[in-house]
Design a protein around this motif. Structure first.
Motif, PDB file in Angstrom:
ATOM      1  N   PHE A 112      -0.017   2.848  -4.926  1.00 43.17           N
ATOM      2  CA  PHE A 112       0.778   2.509  -3.741  1.00 43.17           C
ATOM      3  C   PHE A 112       1.981   1.666  -4.132  1.00 43.17           C
ATOM      4  O   PHE A 112       3.115   1.935  -3.712  1.00 43.17           O
ATOM      5  CB  PHE A 112      -0.102   1.773  -2.719  1.00 43.17           C
ATOM      6  CG  PHE A 112       0.651   1.176  -1.570  1.00 43.17           C
ATOM      7  CD1 PHE A 112       1.188   1.983  -0.579  1.00 43.17           C
ATOM      8  CD2 PHE A 112       0.811  -0.196  -1.464  1.00 43.17           C
ATOM      9  CE1 PHE A 112       1.885   1.433   0.492  1.00 43.17           C
ATOM     10  CE2 PHE A 112       1.493  -0.753  -0.397  1.00 43.17           C
ATOM     11  CZ  PHE A 112       2.040   0.066   0.578  1.00 43.17           C
ATOM     12  N   THR A 113       1.769   0.628  -4.943  1.00 41.09           N
ATOM     13  CA  THR A 113       2.883  -0.244  -5.324  1.00 41.09           C
ATOM     14  C   THR A 113       3.916   0.508  -6.162  1.00 41.09           C
ATOM     15  O   THR A 113       5.111   0.226  -6.058  1.00 41.09           O
ATOM     16  CB  THR A 113       2.400  -1.505  -6.076  1.00 41.09           C
ATOM     17  OG1 THR A 113       1.687  -1.119  -7.241  1.00 41.09           O
ATOM     18  CG2 THR A 113       1.529  -2.369  -5.179  1.00 41.09           C
ATOM     19  N   LEU A 143      10.451   3.857  -3.694  1.00 42.27           N
ATOM     20  CA  LEU A 143      11.189   3.770  -2.434  1.00 42.27           C
ATOM     21  C   LEU A 143      12.325   2.755  -2.562  1.00 42.27           C
ATOM     22  O   LEU A 143      13.439   2.998  -2.093  1.00 42.27           O
ATOM     23  CB  LEU A 143      10.250   3.383  -1.286  1.00 42.27           C
ATOM     24  CG  LEU A 143      10.902   3.133   0.071  1.00 42.27           C
ATOM     25  CD1 LEU A 143      11.660   4.358   0.571  1.00 42.27           C
ATOM     26  CD2 LEU A 143       9.839   2.691   1.074  1.00 42.27           C
ATOM     27  N   ALA A 144      12.049   1.627  -3.201  1.00 44.39           N
ATOM     28  CA  ALA A 144      13.092   0.617  -3.403  1.00 44.39           C
ATOM     29  C   ALA A 144      14.271   1.206  -4.165  1.00 44.39           C
ATOM     30  O   ALA A 144      15.431   0.970  -3.819  1.00 44.39           O
ATOM     31  CB  ALA A 144      12.523  -0.594  -4.141  1.00 44.39           C
ATOM     32  N   GLY A 145      13.982   1.991  -5.185  1.00 48.06           N
ATOM     33  CA  GLY A 145      15.054   2.632  -5.945  1.00 48.06           C
ATOM     34  C   GLY A 145      15.855   3.606  -5.092  1.00 48.06           C
ATOM     35  O   GLY A 145      17.087   3.634  -5.152  1.00 48.06           O
ATOM     36  N   THR A 201      -4.078   6.239   2.707  1.00 41.78           N
ATOM     37  CA  THR A 201      -5.194   6.372   1.777  1.00 41.78           C
ATOM     38  C   THR A 201      -5.900   5.032   1.582  1.00 41.78           C
ATOM     39  O   THR A 201      -7.127   4.955   1.611  1.00 41.78           O
ATOM     40  CB  THR A 201      -4.692   6.914   0.424  1.00 41.78           C
ATOM     41  OG1 THR A 201      -4.294   8.270   0.602  1.00 41.78           O
ATOM     42  CG2 THR A 201      -5.748   6.848  -0.648  1.00 41.78           C
ATOM     43  N   LEU A 202      -5.126   3.970   1.383  1.00 36.33           N
ATOM     44  CA  LEU A 202      -5.725   2.640   1.224  1.00 36.33           C
ATOM     45  C   LEU A 202      -6.518   2.245   2.462  1.00 36.33           C
ATOM     46  O   LEU A 202      -7.628   1.707   2.351  1.00 36.33           O
ATOM     47  CB  LEU A 202      -4.637   1.610   0.949  1.00 36.33           C
ATOM     48  CG  LEU A 202      -4.137   1.543  -0.473  1.00 36.33           C
ATOM     49  CD1 LEU A 202      -2.889   0.663  -0.545  1.00 36.33           C
ATOM     50  CD2 LEU A 202      -5.212   1.011  -1.399  1.00 36.33           C
ATOM     51  N   VAL A 257       5.007   6.665   0.418  1.00 33.99           N
ATOM     52  CA  VAL A 257       4.515   5.325   0.740  1.00 33.99           C
ATOM     53  C   VAL A 257       3.562   5.384   1.928  1.00 33.99           C
ATOM     54  O   VAL A 257       2.487   4.769   1.908  1.00 33.99           O
ATOM     55  CB  VAL A 257       5.692   4.354   1.003  1.00 33.99           C
ATOM     56  CG1 VAL A 257       5.214   3.054   1.629  1.00 33.99           C
ATOM     57  CG2 VAL A 257       6.432   4.066  -0.305  1.00 33.99           C
ATOM     58  N   LEU A 258       3.924   6.148   2.942  1.00 38.19           N
ATOM     59  CA  LEU A 258       3.060   6.266   4.111  1.00 38.19           C
ATOM     60  C   LEU A 258       1.726   6.917   3.740  1.00 38.19           C
ATOM     61  O   LEU A 258       0.660   6.461   4.178  1.00 38.19           O
ATOM     62  CB  LEU A 258       3.761   7.067   5.210  1.00 38.19           C
ATOM     63  CG  LEU A 258       3.006   7.207   6.520  1.00 38.19           C
ATOM     64  CD1 LEU A 258       2.730   5.845   7.138  1.00 38.19           C
ATOM     65  CD2 LEU A 258       3.802   8.080   7.481  1.00 38.19           C
TER      66      LEU A 258
END
Length: 87
Positions: free
Chosen positions: A18-19, A25-27, A50-51, A44-45
């Motif tokens: 996830f991280t 996404l940040a990139g 999943t988490l 990310v979603l």
């Protein structure tokens, strides 16, 4: 879609994936093409869902419980909290 794999991987390893996706996404937010940005948001979603599944949290219900009545702090449908403070 990947329930068995995700459960076998466990929450700690899944959180690492996830991280990694949040980093991608940040990139993309720094100026990648819009198509790439959309794909990274989707990733990310998916990993967040999943988490939640692995942790036994109904993500839809959790969001509804926290945000279904509006802003958790001021209660308005469109937040009117002080912009300098986190809602």
């Amino acid at each position: 879609m990947f329930g068995e794999k995700d459960a076998a991987r466990g929450p700690e390893a899944t959180f690492l994936w996830f991280t990694e996706e949040v980093g991608e996404l940040a990139g993309a937010l720094r100026g990648g093409p819009k198509e790439e940005l959309a794909l990274e948001f989707a990733d990310v979603l998916a990993w967040l869902a999943t988490l939640a599944n692995i942790a036994g949290v109904d993500l839809e219900e959790a969001v509804r419980a926290k945000y279904g009545g509006g802003c958790p702090r001021c209660g308005a449908a469109v937040c009117v909290c002080d912009p300098a403070k986190k809602p």
